[in-house]
Design a protein around this motif. Structure first.
Motif: not given
Lengths: 231, 343
Positions: A19, A22, A49-50, A71, A119, A131-132, A153
């Motif tokens: 995390a 990220c 994102f996570n 995520s 997410a 978002k991711c 990640c």
């Protein structure tokens, strides 16, 4: 091609390194910044994102702690994309990555309502959904050495609990892990067909002790003394 | 779900506006009680436009980035939200054309007026359907994922619209039983349909923390949420209401939203109570506004499971979290985690 992550719940130690890696990469990446609110204050919050949650599975003494990173699952049936009224959310046909066009998003939150995995997070400063991205700006970067063309990640995980690959290719590292370890998707009953999969903890046989040599008389005396004498 | 006032007002006022337009068309189509006078038709259509505009303006308040709101009409092929926007915008030129025709020709019974009125009403009704489907299409929120949601939006919109229409007649004519009886019938129908909804959402759903984590063979309990303070997810989705409080709200919905307007309309139609009849639509809006608040606050998104809350009327929590949640409930706050906006 269907790029995604496979997360090994057997080896994840819950350190949150994925995390933070990220956050570090993506706060200066294509949907940057990932705004923090009150980061050094009493009520720190912000866009991530996570997120990693921790669960207890089973009842004592047959219980186990499971660390659970989540995520974007980059779903096949991504309803966050179909409900988006502006066309800001889209799923790339070439590799299945779900992205949000920051120039088109109007911040109505509707996609976050449609996502069962939590997410998507609204950035209050930019007013847009974030978002991711599966580090889309990194996995195709030919300036990086090939082994570094992976999401931040995955590279950061000290336990190698995160695998990145093409879930459509049956011989990719991710597909093999899912096949061999019984990987599963979350909330299959909702029919979102998530690309990301989770590997359950391994079942290990208990170590047999019956074939160990029996102790000598001296050892038995020592064990008895250890039991009865308080140090 | 977070009961945002912007969305409560959007669905409440625009639903009432579209319902009012539909009932004006119906009353004029069938010349119920001698139909409405052209002036009253014009006033009521203007009122419908005002209500729809109030709803639409308040809806932009919940956009975090309203400068891109014009793009919200582009994805009508897949998104119910975009479809709602398209039909709501289509409603305006039609309603204004109808209003202009009735006002300037001083006739609401000729073929052009009837055609314009019915087309406008139809577009309004389609908008209510899209509005209901915005919520009903979400598989992530079981309290919303039911056909009863658009049905309730119809029933409540038409009942509110007819209450407004009937009040406007009762202000001018005493003993206007025809309109009042239609308004009361629609209010009763809406009340019954809402009761069906409340029974329906009482049943637990299939998704649990077990299927959400994939550990279906044992008990799964949350140990740690992974964050020390609220997140976007807890702010947006963690609102809940205790069963006792929800019951008190439902009593208020039925008393203010349905029983009181029916009683006032009956009293006005039979005995004449002057301007006091205005309480009928005011109380109906308050009661159905509370209904809309409950609609949002009772809806539980599946992501709450990951935060350790089980399905049911009141989310059951991990014992470690329950103590904190009960303390905030005693202090009068409904949030599990305080809003990160309320500092």
């Amino acid at each position: 091609m269907r790029l995604g992550l496979v997360i090994d719940l057997d080896t994840c130690v819950g350190c949150h390194a994925c995390a933070t890696a990220c956050k570090q990469w993506n706060t200066s990446s294509i949907t940057a910044p990932l705004t923090d609110y009150d980061p050094y204050g009493k009520e720190p919050s912000g866009v991530w994102f996570n997120r990693i949650r921790h669960y207890e599975i089973g009842d004592y003494p047959n219980n186990k702690t499971i660390n659970f990173p989540m995520s974007c699952m980059h779903c096949e049936n991504a309803e966050c994309v179909t409900v988006c009224p502006t066309g800001a959310s889209y799923k790339r046909p070439e590799d299945g990555i779900v992205l949000v066009d920051q120039d088109k998003c109007m911040g109505c939150n509707y996609c976050s309502w449609a996502c069962p995995y939590g997410a998507r997070e609204l950035d209050r400063e930019s007013g847009t959904m974030k978002k991711c991205t599966l580090c889309v700006d990194r996995i195709y970067d030919e300036a990086l050495p090939p082994e570094d063309r992976q999401p931040a990640c995955v590279l950061a995980c000290p336990a190698h609990a995160r695998l990145f690959g093409d879930l459509d290719d049956p011989e990719s590292v991710t597909s093999r892990a899912v096949r061999e370890r019984g990987g599963y998707a979350l909330m299959p009953e909702l029919n979102y067909s998530p690309t990301n999969h989770y590997l359950p903890p391994r079942t290990r046989p208990s170590i047999p002790t019956s074939d160990l040599p029996r102790g000598s008389l001296a050892r038995k005396v020592r064990e008895w003394v250890n039991r009865v004498v308080e140090r | 779900m977070n009961p945002s006032l912007a969305v409560i007002f959007l669905t409440l006022f625009s639903g009432a506006g579209f319902g009012l337009m539909a009932m004006v068309a119906v009353v004029n189509d069938f010349a119920i009680d001698g139909a409405l006078s052209p002036l009253r038709t014009a006033i009521l259509v203007a009122l419908a436009l005002l209500l729809v505009t109030m709803g639409m303006v308040s809806s932009t308040a919940h956009l975090a980035n309203p400068k891109n709101a014009w793009r919200a009409f582009t994805r009508w092929r897949t998104s119910w939200l975009a479809r709602e926007g398209v039909f709501a915008v289509l409603f305006y030129p039609l309603a204004i054309a109808y209003l202009g025709w009735v006002f300037f020709t001083n006739s609401d019974r000729d073929n052009v007026a009837l055609l314009l009125g019915n087309v406008t009403a139809l577009v309004g009704l389609v908008t209510i359907f899209c509005q209901g489907m915005i919520y009903a299409c979400l598989r992530t929120i079981r309290q919303w994922h039911t056909p009863l949601v658009p049905a309730n939006f119809y029933a409540l919109g038409l009942a509110l619209g007819m209450t407004v229409l009937s009040t406007s007649r009762l202000l001018a004519h005493r003993h206007d039983l025809a309109m009042a009886s239609i308004a009361c019938s629609l209010l009763v129908a809406a009340a019954v349909m809402k009761a069906i909804y409340y029974f329906w959402i009482g049943a637990p759903s299939g998704t649990t923390l077990q299927t959400a984590t994939g550990f279906t063979r044992g008990r799964v309990r949350l140990l740690d949420q992974g964050h020390t303070f609220g997140t976007f997810l807890t702010h947006e989705f963690s609102n809940c209401i205790s069963p006792g409080r929800a019951l008190r709200f439902k009593v208020a919905v039925y008393v203010l939203g349905f029983l009181a307007p029916i009683a006032i309309l009956l009293a006005a139609a039979h005995a004449g109570i002057g301007f006091a009849v205005l309480f009928a639509p005011v109380l109906a809006f308050v009661g159905i506004g509370l209904e809309r608040y409950l609609f949002f606050v009772e809806a539980q998104h599946v992501v709450n499971l990951y935060h350790g809350r089980m399905p049911g009327p009141l989310p059951q929590m991990h014992p470690a979290l329950r103590a904190g949640a009960e303390n905030t409930a005693r202090a009068g706050k409904r949030r599990l985690v305080p809003s990160y906006e309320e500092r």
